[in-house]
Enzyme design. Structure first.
Site, PDB file in Angstrom:
ATOM      1  N   ASP A  93       0.850  -1.193   0.000  1.00  0.00           N
ATOM      2  CA  ASP A  93       0.000   0.000   0.000  1.00  0.00           C
ATOM      3  C   ASP A  93       0.888   1.247   0.000  1.00  0.00           C
ATOM      4  OD1 ASP A  93      -2.405   1.404   0.243  1.00  0.00           O
ATOM      5  OD2 ASP A  93      -2.446   1.261   2.436  1.00  0.00           O
ATOM      6  N   HIS A 189      -7.761   9.893   3.793  1.00  0.00           N
ATOM      7  CA  HIS A 189      -7.301   8.920   4.792  1.00  0.00           C
ATOM      8  C   HIS A 189      -7.644   9.352   6.213  1.00  0.00           C
ATOM      9  CE1 HIS A 189      -4.704   7.850   1.313  1.00  0.00           C
ATOM     10  NE2 HIS A 189      -5.027   6.635   1.729  1.00  0.00           N
ATOM     11  N   HIS A 232      -9.128   4.802  -2.360  1.00  0.00           N
ATOM     12  CA  HIS A 232      -8.463   4.830  -1.049  1.00  0.00           C
ATOM     13  C   HIS A 232      -9.347   5.594  -0.078  1.00  0.00           C
ATOM     14  CE1 HIS A 232      -4.244   3.437  -1.846  1.00  0.00           C
ATOM     15  NE2 HIS A 232      -4.791   3.389  -3.054  1.00  0.00           N
ATOM     16  N   GLY A 233      -8.929   5.622   1.169  1.00  0.00           N
ATOM     17  CA  GLY A 233      -9.602   6.464   2.164  1.00  0.00           C
ATOM     18  C   GLY A 233     -11.082   6.190   2.281  1.00  0.00           C
ATOM     19  N   ILE A 276      -9.758  -0.039   3.181  1.00  0.00           N
ATOM     20  CA  ILE A 276     -10.312   0.237   4.517  1.00  0.00           C
ATOM     21  C   ILE A 276      -9.270  -0.120   5.565  1.00  0.00           C
ATOM     22  CG2 ILE A 276     -12.124  -0.382   6.172  1.00  0.00           C
ATOM     23  CD1 ILE A 276     -13.923  -0.980   3.691  1.00  0.00           C
ATOM     24  N   ASP A 277      -8.877   0.858   6.332  1.00  0.00           N
ATOM     25  CA  ASP A 277      -7.932   0.651   7.426  1.00  0.00           C
ATOM     26  C   ASP A 277      -8.477   1.275   8.710  1.00  0.00           C
ATOM     27  OD1 ASP A 277      -5.766   0.231   9.056  1.00  0.00           O
ATOM     28  OD2 ASP A 277      -4.356   1.434   7.919  1.00  0.00           O
ATOM     29  N   SER A 278      -8.832   2.557   8.650  1.00  0.00           N
ATOM     30  CA  SER A 278      -9.228   3.287   9.868  1.00  0.00           C
ATOM     31  C   SER A 278     -10.402   2.632  10.600  1.00  0.00           C
ATOM     32  CB  SER A 278      -9.588   4.734   9.531  1.00  0.00           C
ATOM     33  OG  SER A 278      -8.461   5.400   9.026  1.00  0.00           O
TER      34      SER A 278
HETATM   35  P1  13P Z   1      -8.946   4.793   5.537  1.00  0.00           P
HETATM   36  O1  13P Z   1      -8.061   5.646   6.386  1.00  0.00           O
HETATM   37  O2  13P Z   1     -10.178   5.554   5.124  1.00  0.00           O
HETATM   38  O3  13P Z   1      -9.285   3.498   6.159  1.00  0.00           O
HETATM   39  O4  13P Z   1      -8.157   4.475   4.169  1.00  0.00           O
HETATM   40  C1  13P Z   1      -7.208   3.443   4.117  1.00  0.00           C
HETATM   41  C2  13P Z   1      -6.404   3.468   2.869  1.00  0.00           C
HETATM   42  O5  13P Z   1      -6.694   4.142   1.900  1.00  0.00           O
HETATM   43  C3  13P Z   1      -5.217   2.625   2.831  1.00  0.00           C
HETATM   44  O6  13P Z   1      -4.464   2.835   1.670  1.00  0.00           O
HETATM   45  O1  G3H Z   2      -3.221   4.845   3.661  1.00  0.00           O
HETATM   46  C1  G3H Z   2      -2.699   4.581   4.730  1.00  0.00           C
HETATM   47  C2  G3H Z   2      -3.049   3.335   5.461  1.00  0.00           C
HETATM   48  O2  G3H Z   2      -4.149   3.547   6.307  1.00  0.00           O
HETATM   49  C3  G3H Z   2      -1.856   2.805   6.183  1.00  0.00           C
HETATM   50  O3  G3H Z   2      -1.547   3.600   7.268  1.00  0.00           O
HETATM   51  O4  G3H Z   2       0.856   4.177   6.943  1.00  0.00           O
HETATM   52  O5  G3H Z   2      -0.209   4.309   9.208  1.00  0.00           O
HETATM   53  O6  G3H Z   2       0.239   2.092   8.147  1.00  0.00           O
HETATM   54  P1  G3H Z   2      -0.060   3.533   7.929  1.00  0.00           P
HETATM   55 ZN    ZN Z   3      -4.550   4.814   0.892  1.00  0.00          ZN
END
Ligand code: 13P
Ligand code: G3H
Ligand code: ZN
Length: 330
Positions: A93, A189, A232-233, A276-278
């Protein structure tokens, strides 16, 4: 040098083609540790969803590249053990240099993102082309990015969106040879995607953010029909999780995400990967805070990481079934 095929991983080509045809998107979930990886695999096996396991450069530094690679290999075996061999992509990523992308490819990643969006258009093209030339020798797929998302991407902070210019996409795809393209249409993000003053209140008093720029997405699709698009995001920042975190000692202010119905709509188009990460971070944090404040004497990590893993799993099943539409597609 390790080839991803020997690890049981797949690249993104076939799953993207099926996702575009089928009107759904593949979940790209980030992971940094074992519990996240377990939750992701359990959820996607239960939902029978194809999966992109995503590793950021920060995750790679945090967890160690060798460990992560073996964990991804383990993930493939773990899915089989759970009873259903879902397709698993191991994806870098936001790769920001050729060297990082090369290192991941050499380590067994089946897909990489080269994010040249902070560079000039010409430099973005040149860097992306360089990564594609190397990656394609090993049948590794490459995601590029055009346009800049507002917010924080690793160390790069952008105050405002620079929406993707539809007039650039055909040239970029042709010159670079990328397999998919991340675009900027209003997502960002982190957990604070919009300020409350940018939002309106609906009849239930809930803050509704401005809609994504579907007009730009449509224009892009017109120019590169059938080409895989990435968002993303795309966390939705569930308000019950934010409330629980704040009620148990947290301090999250003005956390607002992308409404799920907008992501569902995007997934029906050429958008075939949604990051999706957050939301996962919120789910785990809410569960950990709840356990620790209800049972202050707990000090066994399994007692709070176990519930955090379960909360994460339920969240990801929900995403596959009700947001991305990827459930049952593996
Ligand atoms: P979020 O912060 O909205 O989860 O996005 C994650 C992301 O785009 C990772 O590349
Ligand atoms: O786009 C970013 C992702 O949420 C990854 O986050 O760089 O803190 O691991 P990070
Ligand atoms: Zn991203």
């Amino acid at each position: 040098m390790v080839n991803y095929k020997d690890l049981g991983l797949v690249n993104s080509k076939e799953i993207f083609a099926k996702a575009i045809d089928g009107g759904y998107a593949i979940p790209a979930f980030n992971f940094n540790n074992m519990e996240q990886m377990q939750a992701i695999i359990q959820a996607c096996v239960e939902a029978k969803s194809p999966l992109i396991l995503q590793v950021s450069s920060g995750a790679r530094k945090y967890a160690n590249q060798t460990l992560l690679r073996y964990m991804a290999q383990g993930a493939v075996e773990y899915a089989k053990e759970l009873g259903y061999a879902i397709p698993v992509v191991l994806h870098l990523d936001h790769g920001d240099t050729f060297e990082l992308c090369k290192s991941c490819i050499d380590y067994g990643f089946s897909s990489v993102m080269i994010d040249g969006s902070a560079h000039t258009y010409e430099d973005n093209v040149a860097l992306t082309r360089q990564v594609v030339e190397y990656a394609h020798k090993y049948d590794v797929t490459v995601e590029g990015e055009l346009g800049v998302l507002a917010g924080i991407e690793d160390d790069v902070v952008a105050a405002q969106h620079v929406y993707t210019r539809p007039e650039d996409v055909e040239d970029f795809v042709k010159k670079t040879g990328v397999d998919s393209l991340a675009i900027s249409i209003g997502t960002s993000h982190g957990a604070n995607k919009f300020k409350p003053e940018q939002c309106t209140r609906n009849s239930e008093g809930i803050l509704v953010p401005p809609p994504l720029r579907f007009d730009i997405l449509k224009e892009i699709e017109k120019r590169i029909p059938g080409f895989p698009i990435v968002l993303h995001g795309s966390s939705s920042v569930p308000q019950d999780l934010v409330k629980s975190i704040n009620e148990h000692g947290g301090a999250l202010k003005d956390a607002i995400g992308i409404p799920e119905d907008q992501l569902r709509e995007a997934a029906k188009s050429a958008v075939c990967k949604i990051n999706i990460d957050s939301d996962g971070r919120l789910a785990m944090t809410a569960a950990v805070r709840e356990v620790l404040s209800a049972e202050p004497s707990v000090f066994d990590p399994r007692k709070y990481l176990g519930p955090a893993r379960e909360r994460l799993k339920q969240l990801y099943i929900h995403k596959c079934q009700n947001v991305l539409g990827s459930a049952g597609k593996a």
